[in-house]
Scaffold this active site. Structure first.
Site, short mmCIF file in Angstrom:
data_model
loop_
_atom_site.label_atom_id
_atom_site.label_comp_id
_atom_site.label_asym_id
_atom_site.label_seq_id
_atom_site.Cartn_x
_atom_site.Cartn_y
_atom_site.Cartn_z
N GLY A 29 0.81 -1.21 0.00
CA GLY A 29 0.00 0.00 0.00
C GLY A 29 0.85 1.27 0.00
O GLY A 29 2.09 1.21 -0.07
N VAL A 31 1.36 3.40 2.44
CA VAL A 31 2.21 3.46 3.63
C VAL A 31 3.29 2.38 3.56
O VAL A 31 4.44 2.61 3.94
CB VAL A 31 1.37 3.31 4.92
CG1 VAL A 31 2.26 3.27 6.15
CG2 VAL A 31 0.37 4.46 5.04
N SER A 57 -1.67 -9.30 -4.40
CA SER A 57 -0.32 -8.74 -4.54
C SER A 57 0.77 -9.79 -4.32
O SER A 57 1.96 -9.50 -4.49
CB SER A 57 -0.11 -7.61 -3.51
OG SER A 57 -0.96 -6.53 -3.80
N CYS A 149 -2.81 9.78 11.78
CA CYS A 149 -1.81 10.68 11.20
C CYS A 149 -2.00 12.15 11.59
O CYS A 149 -1.03 12.92 11.59
CB CYS A 149 -1.77 10.52 9.68
SG CYS A 149 -3.38 10.51 8.88
N GLN A 176 -5.60 18.34 5.74
CA GLN A 176 -5.16 16.98 5.53
C GLN A 176 -4.89 16.66 4.06
O GLN A 176 -5.68 17.03 3.19
CB GLN A 176 -6.23 16.00 6.06
CG GLN A 176 -6.42 16.07 7.55
CD GLN A 176 -7.72 15.42 8.00
OE1 GLN A 176 -8.34 15.91 8.92
NE2 GLN A 176 -8.12 14.35 7.36
N HIS A 274 0.38 16.50 6.15
CA HIS A 274 -0.72 17.08 6.92
C HIS A 274 -0.23 18.35 7.59
O HIS A 274 0.90 18.41 8.10
CB HIS A 274 -1.15 16.12 8.04
CG HIS A 274 -2.04 15.01 7.57
ND1 HIS A 274 -2.47 14.87 6.27
CD2 HIS A 274 -2.60 13.97 8.26
CE1 HIS A 274 -3.25 13.80 6.18
NE2 HIS A 274 -3.34 13.24 7.37
#
Lengths: 368, 368
Positions: A29, A31, A57, A149, A176, A274
């Site tokens: 992903g 992250v 994946s 986050c 954000q 952010h």
């Protein structure tokens, strides 16, 4: 897997060291990709690193620590061989973390979870190493959680100020980035930007909705040339789940269970980084020069605060970096106890992958 | 000029009415263009309308009230024939307003100034008609000022809530559109968006600065895919002139000379439509349903507050419309006296041209 076992014993090393294994769940992903970069950049404390993702994946090859590593499908077998001293990092949606974390802890390994699955669980410490790293050691369920986050972006700065002045009230408005919604967030913003760029929009941009159409991706309204004051699900009295999460997590991490916290979560057309506008009120008087000294010395924080020469934090500058960039530090003009500041941090790094890595390293250090 | 004199006497009207003349100074700028649309849309109270701009725009033909009108150069002669009962709207930078407003008032006409030139002057009322329209009548210098576009976006909502609950503390974070910096602001954002669109930016957007280069237009940093927590000039203790202006204007308009106000001004990559995240604290207890009723009934405000079905204000929806769109209304979870809301308004309309027009119409009404 990049190395065949968790025991590293080069021929020329007379003192073989057993290094913990690391499993990365959700390695493919947004992250996960950043996490693999981070693992390749930081001092290497890991033995075997295995990458795990959804079945579709599996079989992909990803680079980590300059070696190619095959992605394993998320099954019970994927965790075989993990045991006490080893760590599994979950960069997965909450339902996936909730389902699979117990599979890991049953084997005696520790879970570091970046989802919301365990953030409210009193038996799961919620950790930002710069603020409450000690808390990783008490983990009755064998699980440690990292915060959302938005919380992560401000908490190192806030924690340092709290240690000095004692925080008693907090008002936060967020700016954000789209990538917090994962790859689909970044892709939706890019797609929308190309759609609005294709039109000759006037100053009156009501036609953003027309240009973008119904498909706004993971956002509740078009994000290109717009801001969207909504993220998460609706909770009581008009508050969003995201806003309540930031409030609850801030209270937990700072151990201020009754801290008044007002949060407004707003998405802006930024890919990564952010930003938060923060108004903090303390029990002790605050002077801006002293607050700046505290922030300058705070771990995980970089002070960027000289607007006379154009120095203030922006998400474009913070993206791709580790620390929280703090600036616009000013004492309230009307209240001796209040301070304003603006903070930007990479939502994929400090907001997720970096914080999880730091927690995992603390755990690895326990066994060193 | 669209009509040869300020006296309108059609052949079939047995009661000829003397209508005031209106001069629009700065007719060719971003706000000027919107003003001409507004004049063409609203009930027409004006006799002669003359358009005035800098010498380099003189001679251009612009449409107002469905007629073509030639732009006059800004000279003493341009104001010839204006007198008591007539109005000149200044949509010009502060130095131009300061230089030319006295030329108009010397002729007995009233100046409505949209710049910062007179906003601090105790002899110049600062007016938002929905909140303190009565104040236009006391104007010792013959000048009435409209507020900054950030103040204007929130003040109708805030004024209505203040009338009910008595405001005692205000924390505001802005999400400001590029067009508030005039045509050069919109053009810079469009140019930057095309530059970043030409690159294949990854999630890590530190390269926004590289793509945009040094020429950031009127902004202190790149604005595309970024947010810029700075507008105005540096004042004492790290505050910007813009933040202090919003604080001072809010106090003046609400007649709360000692109101604690914290403002953080942030520019976002939106063409038109300012947004504000507002946390207001009152002397009386607030309940969200009642606050929503007040906002629903407030002049100049539209309540858009049902996140369950995706209803919240966004600048894309507010752009091109007259009212302030208010939503995300929620009572604080920790403080019975505090309320949060989010508000969006067109910075060129309510933030400038519309408010100035409303003031001018109040003045015209005095002589009707």
């Amino acid at each position: 897997m990049t190395k065949p076992s968790s025991t590293e014993a080069p021929d020329d090393d007379p003192h073989p060291v057993v290094r913990p294994a690391l499993a990365v769940v959700g390695a493919t992903g947004a992250v996960g990709s950043v996490l693999l970069q981070i693992l390749s950049q930081r001092a290497d404390v890991w033995g075997d690193i295995r990458l795990i993702a959804s079945a579709r994946s599996a079989g992909r090859m990803l680079a980590v620590r300059a070696e190619e590593c095959e992605v394993l499908a998320l099954t019970e077998d994927a965790f075989d061989g993990l045991g006490p001293g080893d760590v599994a990092l979950f960069l997965t949606p909450a339902d996936v973390s909730a389902r699979w974390a117990p599979v890991v802890t049953a084997r005696g390994a520790v879970v570091v979870d970046q989802s919301a699955a365990f953030r409210d669980d009193p038996e799961v410490p919620l950790v930002v190493p710069e603020v409450n790293g000690h808390a990783v050691r008490i983990r009755p369920r064998g699980i440690v959680a990292g915060p959302d986050c938005v919380t992560a972006a401000m908490i190192a700065a806030l924690g340092a100020l709290h240690a000095e002045y004692s925080l008693c009230d907090l008002v936060v408005s967020s700016y954000q980035a789209a990538s917090a919604a994962g790859r689909s967030g970044s892709e939706a913003l890019r797609r929308q930007l190309s759609l609005v760029a294709g039109t000759s929009l006037g100053e009156q941009t009501g036609d953003v909705r027309r240009a973008v159409g119904e498909d706004t991706g993971p956002f509740a309204a078009p994000l290109a040339l717009n801001v969207v004051p909504w993220s998460g699900e609706l909770r009581e009295d008009g508050w969003s789940s995201h806003e309540l999460a930031v409030r609850g997590e801030t209270r937990r991490i700072l151990q201020l269970e009754r801290l008044p916290v007002s949060v407004t979560c707003v998405q802006v057309p930024v890919l990564t980084g952010h930003s938060l506008s923060v108004r903090a009120r303390f029990e002790r008087e605050v002077e801006a020069p002293h607050a700046r000294e505290i922030l300058e010395a705070a771990p995980g924080v970089v002070l960027v605060d000289d607007p006379a020469v154009g120095e203030f934090p922006t998400p474009a500058d913070a993206a791709g970096t580790d620390p929280a960039w703090v600036g616009r530090v000013r004492a309230s003009l009307d209240d001796l106890y209040a301070l304003e500041f603006f903070v930007c941090a990479d939502n994929l790094r400090k907001g997720a992958a970096l914080n999880a890595t730091q927690i995992a390293e603390l755990i690895a250090g326990e066994f060193a």
